[in-house]
Motif scaffolding. Structure first.
Motif, PDB file in Angstrom:
ATOM      1  N   THR A 193       0.831  -1.206   0.000  1.00 18.58           N
ATOM      2  CA  THR A 193       0.000   0.000   0.000  1.00 18.58           C
ATOM      3  C   THR A 193       0.866   1.256   0.000  1.00 18.58           C
ATOM      4  O   THR A 193       0.588   2.214  -0.729  1.00 18.58           O
ATOM      5  CB  THR A 193      -0.939  -0.001   1.222  1.00 18.58           C
ATOM      6  N   CYS A 194       1.911   1.252   0.802  1.00 14.87           N
ATOM      7  CA  CYS A 194       2.809   2.414   0.865  1.00 14.87           C
ATOM      8  C   CYS A 194       3.489   2.662  -0.477  1.00 14.87           C
ATOM      9  O   CYS A 194       3.587   3.802  -0.928  1.00 14.87           O
ATOM     10  CB  CYS A 194       3.852   2.209   1.961  1.00 14.87           C
ATOM     11  N   LEU A 195       3.947   1.601  -1.113  1.00 17.56           N
ATOM     12  CA  LEU A 195       4.603   1.761  -2.414  1.00 17.56           C
ATOM     13  C   LEU A 195       3.608   2.243  -3.467  1.00 17.56           C
ATOM     14  O   LEU A 195       3.958   3.059  -4.325  1.00 17.56           O
ATOM     15  CB  LEU A 195       5.261   0.447  -2.837  1.00 17.56           C
ATOM     16  N   ALA A 196       2.386   1.754  -3.393  1.00 13.54           N
ATOM     17  CA  ALA A 196       1.360   2.212  -4.339  1.00 13.54           C
ATOM     18  C   ALA A 196       1.092   3.705  -4.154  1.00 13.54           C
ATOM     19  O   ALA A 196       0.907   4.430  -5.134  1.00 13.54           O
ATOM     20  CB  ALA A 196       0.082   1.403  -4.162  1.00 13.54           C
ATOM     21  N   LYS A 197       1.092   4.165  -2.907  1.00 15.43           N
ATOM     22  CA  LYS A 197       0.897   5.597  -2.646  1.00 15.43           C
ATOM     23  C   LYS A 197       2.004   6.433  -3.271  1.00 15.43           C
ATOM     24  O   LYS A 197       1.797   7.589  -3.624  1.00 15.43           O
ATOM     25  CB  LYS A 197       0.848   5.866  -1.143  1.00 15.43           C
ATOM     26  N   LEU A 198       3.178   5.833  -3.391  1.00 17.50           N
ATOM     27  CA  LEU A 198       4.318   6.531  -3.989  1.00 17.50           C
ATOM     28  C   LEU A 198       4.456   6.219  -5.483  1.00 17.50           C
ATOM     29  O   LEU A 198       5.492   6.493  -6.085  1.00 17.50           O
ATOM     30  CB  LEU A 198       5.605   6.154  -3.247  1.00 17.50           C
ATOM     31  N   ASP A 199       3.400   5.632  -6.065  1.00 21.20           N
ATOM     32  CA  ASP A 199       3.372   5.276  -7.491  1.00 21.20           C
ATOM     33  C   ASP A 199       4.505   4.332  -7.885  1.00 21.20           C
ATOM     34  O   ASP A 199       5.040   4.410  -8.991  1.00 21.20           O
ATOM     35  CB  ASP A 199       3.399   6.531  -8.377  1.00 21.20           C
ATOM     36  N   ASP A 200       4.868   3.442  -6.984  1.00 28.71           N
ATOM     37  CA  ASP A 200       5.920   2.462  -7.258  1.00 28.71           C
ATOM     38  C   ASP A 200       5.287   1.074  -7.406  1.00 28.71           C
ATOM     39  O   ASP A 200       5.422   0.213  -6.546  1.00 28.71           O
ATOM     40  CB  ASP A 200       6.959   2.475  -6.132  1.00 28.71           C
ATOM     41  N   ILE A 201       4.576   0.890  -8.511  1.00 25.91           N
ATOM     42  CA  ILE A 201       3.895  -0.381  -8.763  1.00 25.91           C
ATOM     43  C   ILE A 201       4.912  -1.505  -8.934  1.00 25.91           C
ATOM     44  O   ILE A 201       4.712  -2.616  -8.440  1.00 25.91           O
ATOM     45  CB  ILE A 201       2.982  -0.279 -10.011  1.00 25.91           C
ATOM     46  N   GLU A 202       6.007  -1.218  -9.602  1.00 20.47           N
ATOM     47  CA  GLU A 202       7.044  -2.235  -9.795  1.00 20.47           C
ATOM     48  C   GLU A 202       7.585  -2.706  -8.442  1.00 20.47           C
ATOM     49  O   GLU A 202       7.780  -3.900  -8.217  1.00 20.47           O
ATOM     50  CB  GLU A 202       8.174  -1.666 -10.652  1.00 20.47           C
TER      51      GLU A 202
END
Length: 140
Positions: free
Chosen positions: A58-67
């Motif tokens: 979830t945190c990475l998605a918030k930072l637009d880091d899908i990879e």
């Protein structure tokens, strides 16, 4: 301040503080610190590690880091946990549909655990994503 919190974390309570730290590091937008905290404190060999992995995704998605979210999901899958925790996959699905990556979301649902039969909640999340994107035929 967050680094001070890390220094004060008691070994037995690190798991409880990890999600707090991840969420706040994500809030700062400093992705390398988020990864540093994750690599320092992530669960090791714990059957109940799903919530921490879900939080990191979830945190990475918030930072637009899908990879990065995909890599964390793959890491979680490779742990071979006997506990099925749909929260981890659900958080990845939400990240996918927010980015319009519906094919990836469908693929992830189709290869879900439990003997190849995806849990109904996974299809529900996917349907909500299609609805949000006004793809009603696919949502139905």
């Amino acid at each position: 301040m967050l680094k001070k919190v890390e220094e004060m974390m008691h070994l037995r309570k690190r798991k409880l503080a990890l999600e707090f730290l991840l969420t706040h590091w994500a809030g700062t937008g400093i992705k390398n610190e988020l990864y540093r905290a994750w690599n320092t404190f992530k669960p090791q060999g714990d059957e109940k590690m799903g919530p921490s992995y879900a939080c990191m995704i979830t945190c990475l998605a918030k930072l637009d880091d899908i990879e990065g979210a995909e890599k964390i999901f793959e890491e979680w899958e490779s742990q071979g946990s006997t506990v099925c925790d749909n929260r981890v996959l659900i958080d990845l699905l939400i990240a996918y549909y927010k980015e319009g990556l519906f094919e990836k979301a469908e693929s992830a649902v189709n290869k879900a655990p439990e003997g190849g039969k995806p849990h109904a909640s996974l299809w529900n999340v996917l349907a909500m994503g299609y609805k949000r994107d006004n793809q009603m035929a696919k949502a139905a």
